[in-house]
Write a protein that holds these residues in place. Structure first.
Motif, PDB file in Angstrom:
ATOM      1  N   ARG A  38      35.842 -33.804  39.867  1.00  0.00           N
ATOM      2  CA  ARG A  38      35.097 -33.538  38.636  1.00  0.00           C
ATOM      3  C   ARG A  38      36.037 -33.192  37.487  1.00  0.00           C
ATOM      4  O   ARG A  38      35.831 -33.584  36.353  1.00  0.00           O
ATOM      5  CB  ARG A  38      34.077 -32.414  38.853  1.00  0.00           C
ATOM      6  CG  ARG A  38      32.831 -32.915  39.537  1.00  0.00           C
ATOM      7  CD  ARG A  38      31.772 -31.846  39.670  1.00  0.00           C
ATOM      8  NE  ARG A  38      31.409 -31.214  38.413  1.00  0.00           N
ATOM      9  CZ  ARG A  38      30.621 -31.761  37.494  1.00  0.00           C
ATOM     10  NH1 ARG A  38      30.130 -32.972  37.682  1.00  0.00           N
ATOM     11  NH2 ARG A  38      30.323 -31.116  36.380  1.00  0.00           N
ATOM     12  N   LYS A 434      19.237 -42.009  27.069  1.00  0.00           N
ATOM     13  CA  LYS A 434      20.291 -41.315  27.787  1.00  0.00           C
ATOM     14  C   LYS A 434      20.605 -40.057  26.999  1.00  0.00           C
ATOM     15  O   LYS A 434      20.463 -40.019  25.784  1.00  0.00           O
ATOM     16  CB  LYS A 434      21.528 -42.215  27.858  1.00  0.00           C
ATOM     17  CG  LYS A 434      22.531 -41.740  28.860  1.00  0.00           C
ATOM     18  CD  LYS A 434      23.748 -42.645  28.878  1.00  0.00           C
ATOM     19  CE  LYS A 434      24.851 -41.951  29.639  1.00  0.00           C
ATOM     20  NZ  LYS A 434      26.074 -42.718  29.676  1.00  0.00           N
ATOM     21  N   LYS A 435      21.043 -39.032  27.681  1.00  0.00           N
ATOM     22  CA  LYS A 435      21.157 -37.753  26.998  1.00  0.00           C
ATOM     23  C   LYS A 435      22.352 -37.672  26.065  1.00  0.00           C
ATOM     24  O   LYS A 435      22.412 -36.842  25.182  1.00  0.00           O
ATOM     25  CB  LYS A 435      21.193 -36.617  28.017  1.00  0.00           C
ATOM     26  CG  LYS A 435      19.871 -36.480  28.739  1.00  0.00           C
ATOM     27  CD  LYS A 435      19.812 -35.218  29.564  1.00  0.00           C
ATOM     28  CE  LYS A 435      18.527 -35.136  30.362  1.00  0.00           C
ATOM     29  NZ  LYS A 435      18.564 -35.921  31.583  1.00  0.00           N
ATOM     30  N   SER A 436      23.343 -38.510  26.270  1.00  0.00           N
ATOM     31  CA  SER A 436      24.512 -38.388  25.404  1.00  0.00           C
ATOM     32  C   SER A 436      25.167 -39.745  25.237  1.00  0.00           C
ATOM     33  O   SER A 436      24.975 -40.648  26.034  1.00  0.00           O
ATOM     34  CB  SER A 436      25.521 -37.438  26.038  1.00  0.00           C
ATOM     35  OG  SER A 436      25.847 -37.907  27.318  1.00  0.00           O
ATOM     36  N   ASP A 438      28.572 -41.557  25.580  1.00  0.00           N
ATOM     37  CA  ASP A 438      29.485 -41.132  26.612  1.00  0.00           C
ATOM     38  C   ASP A 438      30.665 -42.061  26.763  1.00  0.00           C
ATOM     39  O   ASP A 438      30.579 -43.239  26.454  1.00  0.00           O
ATOM     40  CB  ASP A 438      28.717 -41.132  27.939  1.00  0.00           C
ATOM     41  CG  ASP A 438      28.964 -39.853  28.694  1.00  0.00           C
ATOM     42  OD1 ASP A 438      29.919 -39.143  28.342  1.00  0.00           O
ATOM     43  OD2 ASP A 438      28.212 -39.575  29.628  1.00  0.00           O
ATOM     44  N   THR A 444      30.103 -48.907  37.902  1.00  0.00           N
ATOM     45  CA  THR A 444      28.692 -49.106  38.233  1.00  0.00           C
ATOM     46  C   THR A 444      27.808 -48.750  37.056  1.00  0.00           C
ATOM     47  O   THR A 444      26.878 -49.467  36.710  1.00  0.00           O
ATOM     48  CB  THR A 444      28.301 -48.199  39.414  1.00  0.00           C
ATOM     49  OG1 THR A 444      29.285 -48.332  40.405  1.00  0.00           O
ATOM     50  CG2 THR A 444      26.955 -48.572  39.946  1.00  0.00           C
ATOM     51  N   GLU A 445      28.151 -47.615  36.426  1.00  0.00           N
ATOM     52  CA  GLU A 445      27.363 -47.146  35.300  1.00  0.00           C
ATOM     53  C   GLU A 445      27.371 -48.202  34.192  1.00  0.00           C
ATOM     54  O   GLU A 445      26.354 -48.518  33.595  1.00  0.00           O
ATOM     55  CB  GLU A 445      27.977 -45.838  34.794  1.00  0.00           C
ATOM     56  CG  GLU A 445      27.071 -45.064  33.896  1.00  0.00           C
ATOM     57  CD  GLU A 445      27.697 -43.747  33.476  1.00  0.00           C
ATOM     58  OE1 GLU A 445      28.933 -43.637  33.509  1.00  0.00           O
ATOM     59  OE2 GLU A 445      26.944 -42.859  33.115  1.00  0.00           O
ATOM     60  N   TYR A 447      27.889 -51.359  34.509  1.00  0.00           N
ATOM     61  CA  TYR A 447      27.180 -52.553  34.951  1.00  0.00           C
ATOM     62  C   TYR A 447      25.689 -52.435  34.672  1.00  0.00           C
ATOM     63  O   TYR A 447      25.056 -53.331  34.126  1.00  0.00           O
ATOM     64  CB  TYR A 447      27.419 -52.764  36.452  1.00  0.00           C
ATOM     65  CG  TYR A 447      27.330 -54.207  36.856  1.00  0.00           C
ATOM     66  CD1 TYR A 447      28.468 -54.992  36.931  1.00  0.00           C
ATOM     67  CD2 TYR A 447      26.104 -54.789  37.128  1.00  0.00           C
ATOM     68  CE1 TYR A 447      28.385 -56.325  37.278  1.00  0.00           C
ATOM     69  CE2 TYR A 447      26.015 -56.118  37.481  1.00  0.00           C
ATOM     70  CZ  TYR A 447      27.156 -56.882  37.558  1.00  0.00           C
ATOM     71  OH  TYR A 447      27.072 -58.200  37.899  1.00  0.00           O
ATOM     72  N   PHE A 448      25.138 -51.282  35.009  1.00  0.00           N
ATOM     73  CA  PHE A 448      23.716 -51.047  34.766  1.00  0.00           C
ATOM     74  C   PHE A 448      23.428 -50.934  33.278  1.00  0.00           C
ATOM     75  O   PHE A 448      22.473 -51.499  32.770  1.00  0.00           O
ATOM     76  CB  PHE A 448      23.256 -49.764  35.458  1.00  0.00           C
ATOM     77  CG  PHE A 448      22.865 -49.972  36.888  1.00  0.00           C
ATOM     78  CD1 PHE A 448      22.237 -51.133  37.288  1.00  0.00           C
ATOM     79  CD2 PHE A 448      23.122 -49.007  37.834  1.00  0.00           C
ATOM     80  CE1 PHE A 448      21.864 -51.330  38.603  1.00  0.00           C
ATOM     81  CE2 PHE A 448      22.757 -49.191  39.152  1.00  0.00           C
ATOM     82  CZ  PHE A 448      22.126 -50.349  39.540  1.00  0.00           C
ATOM     83  N   LEU A 453      19.310 -51.511  32.261  1.00  0.00           N
ATOM     84  CA  LEU A 453      18.462 -51.093  33.382  1.00  0.00           C
ATOM     85  C   LEU A 453      18.349 -49.575  33.473  1.00  0.00           C
ATOM     86  O   LEU A 453      17.379 -49.050  33.972  1.00  0.00           O
ATOM     87  CB  LEU A 453      19.052 -51.606  34.697  1.00  0.00           C
ATOM     88  CG  LEU A 453      18.530 -52.953  35.187  1.00  0.00           C
ATOM     89  CD1 LEU A 453      19.335 -53.437  36.359  1.00  0.00           C
ATOM     90  CD2 LEU A 453      17.062 -52.839  35.582  1.00  0.00           C
ATOM     91  N   LEU A 454      19.372 -48.898  33.001  1.00  0.00           N
ATOM     92  CA  LEU A 454      19.376 -47.445  33.129  1.00  0.00           C
ATOM     93  C   LEU A 454      18.438 -46.812  32.113  1.00  0.00           C
ATOM     94  O   LEU A 454      18.271 -47.328  31.021  1.00  0.00           O
ATOM     95  CB  LEU A 454      20.785 -46.904  32.875  1.00  0.00           C
ATOM     96  CG  LEU A 454      21.768 -46.978  34.029  1.00  0.00           C
ATOM     97  CD1 LEU A 454      23.102 -46.432  33.575  1.00  0.00           C
ATOM     98  CD2 LEU A 454      21.274 -46.182  35.213  1.00  0.00           C
ATOM     99  N   TYR A 455      17.895 -45.709  32.486  1.00  0.00           N
ATOM    100  CA  TYR A 455      17.237 -44.787  31.535  1.00  0.00           C
ATOM    101  C   TYR A 455      16.007 -45.331  30.843  1.00  0.00           C
ATOM    102  O   TYR A 455      15.437 -44.677  30.007  1.00  0.00           O
ATOM    103  CB  TYR A 455      18.227 -44.330  30.444  1.00  0.00           C
ATOM    104  CG  TYR A 455      19.609 -44.137  30.955  1.00  0.00           C
ATOM    105  CD1 TYR A 455      19.858 -43.175  31.923  1.00  0.00           C
ATOM    106  CD2 TYR A 455      20.653 -44.919  30.512  1.00  0.00           C
ATOM    107  CE1 TYR A 455      21.123 -42.997  32.432  1.00  0.00           C
ATOM    108  CE2 TYR A 455      21.927 -44.745  31.013  1.00  0.00           C
ATOM    109  CZ  TYR A 455      22.164 -43.799  31.972  1.00  0.00           C
ATOM    110  OH  TYR A 455      23.405 -43.631  32.467  1.00  0.00           O
TER     111      TYR A 455
END
Lengths: 520, 161
Positions: A38, A434-436, A438, A444-445, A447-448, A453-455
Motif C-alpha cells: 500500500r 468515481k470518487k476521485s 486518480d 485492470t482498472e 482496462y475497465f 464499465l466501472l462505476y
C-alpha cells in the motif's frame, strides 16, 4: 499419541497451544507485506500526481423540488428532438411511458422507465404547443397533458392549446418560456420573435441558419433580457469540467492541436429519417415549413429529412460540428476562430442531398497557437473520439477522461527515466461517479475504465444531461442567473459553424474580422 | 472418521502450507477491495458469460442488491482467508470458499468462444485457476488439517488429534 494429556478432551497443553497457533505468525508476515504494498502504490500515485491538482468529484447535490410559481412552457416543433426535450422537462407521451414500462419489465437492466419517473419535477407545465404537422401537434398536446407521467389509461386534465402558427403561441399570455426544436432555418426567426415577445428561450442548436440572423438574434436577446439557453447539453458533462481543470493545471503542456470527429454509419445518423405514414399535403402546412427557404414543391423527403438540404439545414457543421466545437470551447474558452478551411463531398449518400456526408474543417486560433481539426464521416463508425494534444501529453475526452503522457515530454522526462511514469499507461483517469480523479496504477482498472464499465451504477442514479441543461435554464429563469450556453456562447458557436460551411461551399479560406465582428 | 486422520509430518506440513497459501490469496483479494473506495463487482458481473450470465448480470442491475453482493464478497473473502490461515472455523471457511470460487468460475467459464473484457494473464481452456483453487479446497476439506494445526483444536476439542 503418547501424550496422555491428549486423551483428556478438556485439558489444554503447551503442545496444543503450539500446534493450534502455529499459523498465526503468517498473519504478521501478511500485515507487513500488505503495508509495504500500500505504501508503494501510495507513493507512486503521489509522485505521478506531483504538482497536479484536480478537484475530486463533487457529491451529487441533493435534488430539491423547485418551489414558487409554475413556469408555463410553449413547445414549438415536436418531431424527433422536441419529444426528447419534453421528456427531459418531465413530459412524455403515455404511449412512450408504456413502452418504457414494458421494456423495463422485460429487461431488468433497462432503467429508463425508473430514471424518468424519478427525474426531478421542475415545477413547469406545458400550456401551448405548435407543430405544422397535425399528428405531431396532437402528440405534443397529449405529451404536455401527461403531468402524472403515466402510461396506458392516463387521464388528461388541462390540455395545452394547439396553435397552427408559432406567432399566435408567442402572443399567448399563458406562455412564459418556449422550447424551439424546429428545422435549422426556423431557429433564429422564432427565437428573435420570442425574445421580442418577452418569452424565455431554450433553442436547439445550431443557433442560426444564416450569418445575418445570428447578429439579429443576439441583439434581440440582449435587448429583451430574456433567459436564453442553446441546446448543447454537453455543457452538463462532468468530464468536460474536469478536462478544463487538466488544461488549467497544465498537465498536458502547451496545446497546439485538437482533433474532434463525427463517426456515423446508419441511415438515421445520415438524417435519412422515416417518413410518417399519415403525412401528406393535408396534414402538413407546407408553406409554413418553407418560411425563409427558397420555394420547393411539397416533398415528404424534404419535410422529414430536411437536414440533407442546405435550404433548411446547416449540414454537418451545424448539426454535429457544433457539439464538438462547443465542448472544446467549454474546455479551452477559445471563442471564434480566426480562419477556417473545409473540404469534403457527397460520397456515400447519393440520394439527392446537397449537404456533404464527409467533411473536414480546420479552424485556426491565432492567439492560442492552436488548430482544431474537425473530421466527419457518415459512412463509417470507427470511434475516433476527441483528442486534445499538448507537448507533455494528450487527453481523450468523452463521458470519461483519460490523460496519457507523451514519450518525448520535457515535463515528465525525469519521471519516465525513473520508471515512475510509463508513456503507455495513462497518468490520470476520470470516470463519472468515481470518487476521485486518480493516477492509474493498475492495468485492470485502466482496462475497465476505458470501457466505461466501472462505476456506471455507483453514486446513485444516472441523469440525462439534457434534463440538467433544461433544469439549468429553468433555474436561471427563476433566479435571473445566466445559463452555461447563453447567447454569447451561442453567437460563438453559430459564427464558427457558418465559417466552416462557407469555407466548404465557397471553396476558400474564410476569416473572422474580430474588430468589426464580420466574416470575410 | 476423517476428522481424526493421522498424517505423517510431511503430509500434515504440506496440507497446512496449501491451506495457508490459499488463505493468503483470499485475504489479500478481500483487503485490496476493502481498501479501494471505488471497487465494485459491477464490471465483473456485467461481463459474465455462459448459462448463468443472466443471473449474474441481474445482480449488477440493482444498486441495492449490488451493495449487498459487494459487501458479502469483500467480507466473505477476508473471513475465508483468515479462517484458512488460522485454522479457525476451517470447515465452514473451506465450504464457503468453494461456493465463492464456484460462482467466479460459473460467471466467467473459460469455454470455447467466450472472451472477457479483462483478458486473463494465462491461457485457459475449460480449466482455469479458479477451478484448480476450488479443487484444492475440496482436497483440504477431505484431508482435514485443522484438528492438528489451527485454532479449531481449542474449539472442537473432541476432534483434536
Amino acid at each position: 499419541m503418547s501424550n496422555t494429556e491428549n486423551n483428556n478432551p478438556e485439558g489444554v497443553s503447551r503442545r496444543d497451544i503450539l500446534k493450534g497457533m502455529a499459523t498465526v505468525p503468517v498473519l504478521g508476515a501478511f500485515a507487513y507485506a500488505f503495508y509495504r504494498k500500500r505504501k508503494h502504490s501510495r507513493q507512486l500515485k503521489n509522485r505521478i500526481l506531483e504538482n497536479i491538482d484536480i478537484s475530486p468529484d463533487k457529491d451529487t447535490e441533493p435534488v430539491k423540488s423547485i418551489t414558487g410559481k409554475k413556469i408555463r412552457l410553449g413547445l414549438i416543433g415536436f418531431g424527433i428532438r422536441g419529444p426528447q426535450i419534453a421528456k427531459a422537462a418531465g413530459f412524455l407521451h403515455p404511449e412512450s411511458v408504456e413502452n418504457l414500462k414494458m421494456s423495463a419489465a422485460k429487461n431488468s437492466a433497462d432503467k429508463r422507465y425508473n430514471d424518468f419517473i424519478e427525474q426531478e419535477d421542475l415545477n413547469v407545465e406545458v400550456t401551448a404547443v405548435c407543430d405544422i404537422f397535425s399528428v405531431y401537434a396532437e402528440k405534443a398536446r397529449q405529451t404536455g397533458a401527461n403531468i402524472e407521467r403515466k402510461g396506458k389509461g392516463a387521464g388528461f386534465s388541462d390540455m395545452p392549446v394547439i396553435y397552427d402558427d408559432y406567432r399566435e403561441l408567442l402572443a399567448d399570455n399563458n406562455v412564459d418560456a418556449v422550447i424551439i426544436a424546429t428545422p435549422d432555418h426556423w431557429h433564429a426567426p422564432m427565437a428573435i420573435e420570442a425574445a421580442r415577445a418577452g418569452k424565455h428561450i431554450y433553442c436547439e442548436k445550431p443557433m442560426s441558419w444564416s450569418v445575418e440572423e445570428t447578429y439579429a438574434l443576439r441583439k434581440a436577446v440582449k435587448e429583451s433580457g430574456v433567459v436564453f439557453q442553446l441546446g448543447h447539453q454537453g455543457r452538463q458533462t462532468e468530464a468536460y469540467n474536469k478536462a478544463r481543470e487538466v488544461i488549467d493545471n497544465n498537465v498536458i503542456g502547451a496545446v497546439n492541436l485538437i482533433e474532434v470527429t463525427t463517426n456515423r454509419n446508419t441511415p438515421n445518423g445520415a438524417w435519412v429519417y422515416p417518413i410518417h405514414p399519415e403525412a401528406n399535403e393535408k396534414t402538413i402546412d407546407w408553406k409554413k415549413f418553407i418560411g425563409q427557404a427558397p420555394w420547393h414543391d411539397f416533398s415528404l423527403e424534404r419535410f422529414f429529412r430536411w437536414r440533407c438540404w442546405w435550404d433548411y439545414s446547416t449540414g454537418l457543421s451545424g448539426d454535429l460540428l457544433t457539439h464538438e466545437y462547443d465542448a472544446m470551447n467549454q474546455i479551452l474558452g477559445f471563442g471564434i476562430p480566426d480562419k477556417a478551411v473545409s473540404s469534403g463531398g457527397i460520397y456515400h449518400f447519393k440520394d439527392g442531398r446537397t449537404v456533404p456526408d464527409v467533411l473536414h474543417t480546420v479552424f485556426e486560433f491565432d492567439d492560442y497557437d492552436l488548430t482544431m481539426m474537425y473530421s466527419a464521416t457518415l459512412a463509417n463508425s470507427k470511434p475516433r473520439g476527441k483528442i486534445i494534444m499538448g507537448h507533455d501529453g494528450y487527453m481523450e475526452v468523452g463521458s470519461s477522461l483519460t490523460v496519457y503522457p507523451d514519450r518525448n515530454s520535457r515535463r515528465y522526462s525525469k519521471k519516465m527515466e525513473e520508471g515512475i511514469i510509463d508513456p503507455t499507461i495513462p497518468i490520470l483517469s476520470y470516470v463519472p461517479g468515481k470518487k476521485s480523479i486518480d493516477a492509474v496504477t493498475s492495468a485492470t482498472e485502466q482496462y475497465f475504465a476505458g470501457r466505461g464499465l466501472l462505476y456506471t451504477y455507483r453514486g446513485g442514479k444516472r441523469v440525462d444531461t439534457t434534463h440538467l441543461h433544461i433544469k439549468e435554464w429553468i433555474d436561471s429563469i427563476r433566479s435571473g442567473n445566466t445559463p452555461s450556453c447563453n447567447i454569447d456562447q451561442g453567437f460563438e458557436e453559430a459564427i464558427t459553424a457558418h465559417m466552416g460551411t462557407m469555407a466548404y461551399r465557397e471553396g476558400r479560406q474564410v476569416k473572422w474580422d474580430r474588430e468589426n465582428e464580420k466574416i470575410i | 472418521m476423517t476428522a481424526k486422520t493421522n498424517y505423517s509430518r510431511r503430509q500434515l506440513s504440506l496440507l497446512v502450507i496449501l491451506r495457508v497459501l490459499i488463505g493468503w490469496h483470499f485475504l489479500y483479494e478481500g483487503l485490496s477491495k476493502l481498501f479501494n473506495p471505488d471497487w465494485s463487482s459491477v464490471a465483473f458481473l456485467l461481463d459474465s458469460k455462459g448459462f448463468l450470465s443472466a443471473f449474474f448480470q441481474s445482480l449488477a442491475s440493482n444498486p441495492e442488491v449490488l451493495k449487498v453482493v459487494d459487501f458479502l464478497n469483500v467480507w466473505g473473502l477476508i473471513l475465508i482467508g483468515l479462517g484458512l490461515i488460522l485454522g479457525l472455523f476451517t470447515r465452514i471457511s473451506i465450504i464457503a470458499g468453494i461456493a465463492l470460487l464456484g460462482m467466479y468460475y460459473l460467471s466467467h467459464p473459460p469455454l470455447v468462444g467466450y472472451t472477457f473484457s479483462v483478458p486473463s494473464e494465462g491461457s485457459y481452456l475449460w480449466v482455469n485457476k479458479n477451478l484448480i483453487e476450488l479443487a484444492s479446497l475440496a482436497v483440504l476439506l477431505v484431508f482435514p488439517s485443522w484438528n492438528h494445526v489451527g485454532i479449531d483444536r481449542f474449539i472442537f476439542k473432541n476432534n483434536r488429534v
